[in-house]
Design an enzyme around this catalytic site. Structure first.
Site, PDB file in Angstrom:
ATOM      1  N   GLY A  91       0.812  -1.215   0.000  1.00 14.26           N
ATOM      2  CA  GLY A  91       0.000   0.000   0.000  1.00 14.26           C
ATOM      3  C   GLY A  91       0.844   1.263   0.000  1.00 14.26           C
ATOM      4  N   ASP A  92       0.177   2.404  -0.190  1.00 10.45           N
ATOM      5  CA  ASP A  92       0.811   3.732  -0.143  1.00 10.45           C
ATOM      6  C   ASP A  92       1.903   3.909  -1.185  1.00 10.45           C
ATOM      7  OD1 ASP A  92      -0.834   4.266   2.030  1.00 10.45           O
ATOM      8  OD2 ASP A  92       0.641   3.519   3.457  1.00 10.45           O
TER       9      ASP A  92
ATOM     10  N   LYS B 167      -0.680   5.569  -5.494  1.00 11.65           N
ATOM     11  CA  LYS B 167      -1.777   5.308  -6.442  1.00 11.65           C
ATOM     12  C   LYS B 167      -2.590   6.565  -6.742  1.00 11.65           C
ATOM     13  CE  LYS B 167      -3.178   2.148  -3.540  1.00 11.65           C
ATOM     14  NZ  LYS B 167      -2.035   2.038  -2.622  1.00 11.65           N
TER      15      LYS B 167
ATOM     16  N   GLY C 244      -5.796   5.812   2.016  1.00 10.41           N
ATOM     17  CA  GLY C 244      -5.546   7.252   2.037  1.00 10.41           C
ATOM     18  C   GLY C 244      -4.762   7.550   0.776  1.00 10.41           C
ATOM     19  N   HIS C 245      -5.397   8.172  -0.199  1.00  5.85           N
ATOM     20  CA  HIS C 245      -4.750   8.424  -1.492  1.00  5.85           C
ATOM     21  C   HIS C 245      -4.467   9.913  -1.625  1.00  5.85           C
ATOM     22  CE1 HIS C 245      -6.429   4.436  -3.320  1.00  5.85           C
ATOM     23  NE2 HIS C 245      -5.695   4.263  -2.239  1.00  5.85           N
ATOM     24  N   THR C 246      -3.175  10.228  -1.766  1.00  6.49           N
ATOM     25  CA  THR C 246      -2.771  11.633  -1.761  1.00  6.49           C
ATOM     26  C   THR C 246      -2.547  12.153  -3.173  1.00  6.49           C
ATOM     27  OG1 THR C 246      -1.578  11.059   0.249  1.00  6.49           O
ATOM     28  CG2 THR C 246      -1.152  13.249  -0.672  1.00  6.49           C
TER      29      THR C 246
ATOM     30  N   GLN D 175      -5.003  -0.187  -1.127  1.00  7.47           N
ATOM     31  CA  GLN D 175      -4.030  -1.056  -0.464  1.00  7.47           C
ATOM     32  C   GLN D 175      -3.007  -1.559  -1.501  1.00  7.47           C
ATOM     33  OE1 GLN D 175      -7.677  -1.851   0.500  1.00  7.47           O
ATOM     34  NE2 GLN D 175      -7.150  -0.054   1.667  1.00  7.47           N
TER      35      GLN D 175
ATOM     36  N   THR E 210      -5.490  -6.992   4.555  1.00  8.21           N
ATOM     37  CA  THR E 210      -6.803  -6.369   4.670  1.00  8.21           C
ATOM     38  C   THR E 210      -7.842  -7.426   4.285  1.00  8.21           C
ATOM     39  OG1 THR E 210      -8.112  -4.412   4.158  1.00  8.21           O
ATOM     40  CG2 THR E 210      -6.848  -5.377   2.313  1.00  8.21           C
TER      41      THR E 210
ATOM     42  N   THR F 262      -3.754   7.250   9.091  1.00  5.79           N
ATOM     43  CA  THR F 262      -3.623   7.157  10.545  1.00  5.79           C
ATOM     44  C   THR F 262      -2.473   7.982  11.106  1.00  5.79           C
ATOM     45  OG1 THR F 262      -2.202   5.236  10.257  1.00  5.79           O
ATOM     46  CG2 THR F 262      -4.549   4.797  10.572  1.00  5.79           C
TER      47      THR F 262
ATOM     48  N   ARG G 270       5.556   4.793   8.919  1.00  7.68           N
ATOM     49  CA  ARG G 270       5.598   3.576   8.100  1.00  7.68           C
ATOM     50  C   ARG G 270       6.941   2.880   8.300  1.00  7.68           C
ATOM     51  NH1 ARG G 270       3.501   7.007   3.036  1.00  7.68           N
ATOM     52  NH2 ARG G 270       1.276   6.994   3.451  1.00  7.68           N
TER      53      ARG G 270
ATOM     54  N   LYS H  72       8.479   7.803  -6.051  1.00  8.73           N
ATOM     55  CA  LYS H  72       9.334   8.289  -4.966  1.00  8.73           C
ATOM     56  C   LYS H  72      10.828   8.052  -5.213  1.00  8.73           C
ATOM     57  CE  LYS H  72       7.163   8.896  -1.034  1.00  8.73           C
ATOM     58  NZ  LYS H  72       6.342   8.840   0.196  1.00  8.73           N
TER      59      LYS H  72
ATOM     60  N   ASP I 135      12.937  10.214  -6.030  1.00 14.89           N
ATOM     61  CA  ASP I 135      13.668  11.344  -5.425  1.00 14.89           C
ATOM     62  C   ASP I 135      14.026  11.091  -3.967  1.00 14.89           C
ATOM     63  OD1 ASP I 135      10.692  11.580  -5.369  1.00 14.89           O
ATOM     64  OD2 ASP I 135      11.154  13.120  -3.878  1.00 14.89           O
TER      65      ASP I 135
HETATM   66  P1  GDP Z   1      -1.521   5.769  -2.111  1.00  5.67           P
HETATM   67  O1  GDP Z   1      -2.242   5.256  -0.914  1.00  5.67           O
HETATM   68  O2  GDP Z   1      -0.948   4.666  -2.934  1.00  5.67           O
HETATM   69  O3  GDP Z   1      -2.321   6.730  -2.930  1.00  5.67           O
HETATM   70  O4  GDP Z   1      -0.262   6.565  -1.539  1.00  5.67           O
HETATM   71  P2  GDP Z   1      -0.282   7.610  -0.292  1.00  5.67           P
HETATM   72  O5  GDP Z   1      -0.926   8.858  -0.735  1.00  5.67           O
HETATM   73  O6  GDP Z   1      -0.805   6.968   0.930  1.00  5.67           O
HETATM   74  O7  GDP Z   1       1.271   7.779  -0.033  1.00  5.67           O
HETATM   75  C1  GDP Z   1       2.129   8.243  -1.013  1.00  5.67           C
HETATM   76  C2  GDP Z   1       2.825   9.501  -0.449  1.00  5.67           C
HETATM   77  O8  GDP Z   1       3.935   9.793  -1.251  1.00  5.67           O
HETATM   78  C3  GDP Z   1       1.945  10.723  -0.505  1.00  5.67           C
HETATM   79  O9  GDP Z   1       2.276  11.565   0.563  1.00  5.67           O
HETATM   80  C4  GDP Z   1       2.328  11.373  -1.842  1.00  5.67           C
HETATM   81  O10 GDP Z   1       2.111  12.775  -1.853  1.00  5.67           O
HETATM   82  C5  GDP Z   1       3.785  11.060  -1.888  1.00  5.67           C
HETATM   83  N1  GDP Z   1       4.361  10.885  -3.228  1.00  5.67           N
HETATM   84  C6  GDP Z   1       3.818  10.303  -4.326  1.00  5.67           C
HETATM   85  N2  GDP Z   1       4.723  10.233  -5.326  1.00  5.67           N
HETATM   86  C7  GDP Z   1       5.858  10.772  -4.844  1.00  5.67           C
HETATM   87  C8  GDP Z   1       7.166  10.962  -5.375  1.00  5.67           C
HETATM   88  O11 GDP Z   1       7.480  10.597  -6.510  1.00  5.67           O
HETATM   89  N3  GDP Z   1       8.086  11.550  -4.559  1.00  5.67           N
HETATM   90  C9  GDP Z   1       7.803  11.945  -3.296  1.00  5.67           C
HETATM   91  N4  GDP Z   1       8.758  12.509  -2.586  1.00  5.67           N
HETATM   92  N5  GDP Z   1       6.587  11.783  -2.763  1.00  5.67           N
HETATM   93  C10 GDP Z   1       5.633  11.188  -3.518  1.00  5.67           C
HETATM   94  P1  IMO Z   2      -3.813   2.689   0.596  1.00  7.45           P
HETATM   95  O1  IMO Z   2      -4.964   2.488  -0.350  1.00  7.45           O
HETATM   96  C1  IMO Z   2      -1.211   0.913   3.633  1.00  7.45           C
HETATM   97  C2  IMO Z   2      -3.012  -2.038   6.312  1.00  7.45           C
HETATM   98  C3  IMO Z   2      -3.164  -1.661   7.778  1.00  7.45           C
HETATM   99  C4  IMO Z   2      -3.067  -3.032   8.429  1.00  7.45           C
HETATM  100  C5  IMO Z   2      -3.786  -3.922   7.424  1.00  7.45           C
HETATM  101  C6  IMO Z   2      -5.248  -4.182   7.760  1.00  7.45           C
HETATM  102  O2  IMO Z   2      -3.690   4.061   1.122  1.00  7.45           O
HETATM  103  O3  IMO Z   2      -2.550   2.144   0.023  1.00  7.45           O
HETATM  104  P2  IMO Z   2      -7.484  -2.749   7.710  1.00  7.45           P
HETATM  105  O4  IMO Z   2      -7.791  -1.378   8.221  1.00  7.45           O
HETATM  106  O5  IMO Z   2      -7.686  -2.918   6.254  1.00  7.45           O
HETATM  107  O6  IMO Z   2      -8.158  -3.820   8.517  1.00  7.45           O
HETATM  108  O7  IMO Z   2      -5.901  -2.944   7.995  1.00  7.45           O
HETATM  109  O8  IMO Z   2      -3.699  -3.270   6.174  1.00  7.45           O
HETATM  110  N1  IMO Z   2      -3.638  -1.084   5.367  1.00  7.45           N
HETATM  111  C7  IMO Z   2      -2.936  -0.241   4.596  1.00  7.45           C
HETATM  112  N2  IMO Z   2      -1.613   0.000   4.542  1.00  7.45           N
HETATM  113  N3  IMO Z   2      -2.060   1.540   2.777  1.00  7.45           N
HETATM  114  C8  IMO Z   2      -3.389   1.291   2.800  1.00  7.45           C
HETATM  115  O9  IMO Z   2      -4.238   1.797   1.888  1.00  7.45           O
HETATM  116  C9  IMO Z   2      -3.888   0.388   3.767  1.00  7.45           C
HETATM  117  N4  IMO Z   2      -5.122  -0.058   4.087  1.00  7.45           N
HETATM  118  C10 IMO Z   2      -4.945  -0.973   5.056  1.00  7.45           C
HETATM  119  O10 IMO Z   2      -2.125  -0.807   8.178  1.00  7.45           O
HETATM  120  O11 IMO Z   2      -1.726  -3.439   8.464  1.00  7.45           O
HETATM  121 MG    MG Z   3      -2.262   5.486   1.164  1.00 13.70          MG
END
Ligand code: GDP
Ligand code: IMO
Ligand code: MG
Length: 423
Positions: A12-13, A16, A40-42, A223, A238, A300, A304, A330, A332
């Protein structure tokens, strides 16, 4: 037309939200197919950072429909807060957002059950986001759940009361767990009222008609593959199918209608919550990645866990998802590292393997590393991959050789514009 898919290959994270936002101008519909407010999609552009939980990441583009599919679980309270945060941006939500009538609802008592269950697990806790995800999917598969379509029925309150009564019975088994359900119900019912005013459809038909009309659809995963209920690091996962197959069940799209599958990954690796993480770095290098990458959860705020890229896990994710192209995020974050490491195999009980074994929890997994020279320069101002330092190009080539899939996108910063096409 076919449905393209974008999903995470790690835990995850991966970024996306950012890439869906970047790709949205090429599509007519962006559709979330699983997960819920645990995501949490940023997105970042024009100096503003947005974090979306339930709403698809195409919402900032006009003339694009954002669909919340049947595989998603919706918490009306989180959803209402998300809408409030979008209010200043004058988005016509009623026109741009569509919900599946078959999407399941997260009740306040689901959230309580999540918290009670995690507390009871003690040191074996999953590290859930405590958004009620597990209990809601359990009620879905247990055939007890409430769906978006139910909120339009005269029997809705009755159905709600029956499910809550069942949950109260279950909560009694968690000795000492205290809660105040009444206080949570008011905002929840307010959220239901908001949902009633939005467009709820039979999304499988909606998408089928769109495909027949030549519309382009991108499915947005939440995720990551290693958190998939079937193929992830069970039980530390999850409760939904985060993989390409989840698109079919989570949107009602036939497997033959799946087009490109874009697999997204960080140039290194992170995980939030409990569970095995073979390439985790518990030393100052891991801490440096966390600081450089600002690796703190979007949902949350938890720090990480950080480590180097895990190629056996990535190859597995590529296989399960049928990935056709890759996006590396990421990059950079590694600007200041002289050497980058990649795990190419695992050593378990003296034996070298290049796949994830069944039991990765009860055993010690030692990563076998390969060292790759870093680029040692700031990438964030790059506007063309052609101008990238040779060491970054070499890292991309190295990964492509191991993963056997082209890396078509390289991201060099959180902003929309910090995105490079490699070809
Ligand atoms: P998602 O859940 O897959 O949408 O990802 P998240 O939003 O939870 O986490 C990705 C984090 O990395 C966010 O804070 C983005 O703003 C940041 N991010 C995305 N692409 C890049 C990148 O290429 N470089 C850096 N430094 N940050 C990035
Ligand atoms: P995005 O879409 C990262 C992790 C939780 C926990 C496990 C189960 O932003 O990438 P849950 O709440 O689903 O019962 O948690 O999955 N988890 C994530 N980790 N990014 C996420 O979503 C996540 N959604 C759930 O931390 O380990
Ligand atoms: Mg996320």
């Amino acid at each position: 037309m076919k449905v393209d898919v974008l999903l995470g290959l790690q835990w995850g994270d991966e970024g996306k939200g950012k890439i869906v936002d970047v790709l949205t101008p090429k599509y007519d519909i962006i559709a979330r197919f699983q997960g819920g407010p645990n995501a949490g999609h940023t997105l970042e552009f024009e100096g503003v950072k947005h974090v979306l939980h339930t709403i698809p990441s195409g919402i900032f583009h006009s003339n694009v429909i954002n669909l919340i599919g049947n595989g998603v679980v919706i918490d009306p309270v989180v959803f209402q807060k998300e809408l409030e945060k979008l209010a200043p941006f004058n988005i016509n939500i009623k026109e741009r957002l569509v919900l599946s009538k078959k999407a399941h609802l997260i009740l306040p008592s689901h959230r309580l059950l999540d918290a009670a269950s995690e507390t009871a697990k003690g040191k074996n806790k999953i590290g859930s986001t405590l958004k009620g995800i597990g209990p809601t999917y359990m009620d879905k598969t247990g055939r007890n759940g409430l769906r978006v379509g139910d909120i339009f029925l005269p029997t809705f309150q009755q159905k709600y009361d029956a499910l809550v009564e069942k949950h109260i019975g279950m909560l009694k088994h968690y000795e000492g767990f205290e809660y105040n359900l009444a206080e949570l119900e008011g905002p929840w019912m307010e959220g239901i009222e908001i949902l009633r005013n939005l467009k709820a459809v039979d999304s499988e038909h909606y998408l089928d008609q769109a495909l027949r009309a030549g519309k382009k659809i991108l499915a947005e995963g939440a995720q990551g593959t290693m958190l998939d209920i079937d193929f992830g690091t069970y039980p530390y996962v999850t409760s939904s199918n985060t993989v390409t197959a989840g698109t079919c069940t989570g949107l009602g799209v036939a497997p033959s209608k799946i087009g490109n599958v874009i697999g997204i990954f960080k140039a290194y690796c992170t995980r939030v919550g409990s569970g095995p993480f073979p390439t985790e770095l518990l030393d100052e290098v891991g801490e440096q990645i966390r600081q450089e990458g600002r690796e703190f959860g979007s949902t949350t705020g938890r720090p990480r866990r950080c480590g180097w890229i895990d190629l056996p896990a990535m190859k597995y994710a590529i296989m399960i998802n049928g990935v056709t192209e890759l996006a590396m995020m990421k990059s950079d974050v590694l600007d200041k590292f002289d050497t980058i490491r990649a795990c190419t195999k695992y050593r378990i009980n003296g034996e070298e393997i290049d796949y994830l074994p069944y039991d990765i929890d009860g055993v010690t997994i030692e990563p076998i590393w390969e060292d790759i020279p870093g680029w040692g320069q700031d990438l964030t101002a790059l506007t063309s991959f052609g101008d990238a330092p040779q060491a970054l190009k070499d890292y991309v080539t190295y990964l492509e050789r191991h993963l056997e899939v082209p890396i078509t996108t390289v991201s060099v910063g959180p902003d929309r514009i910090q995105t490079l096409a490699t070809r």
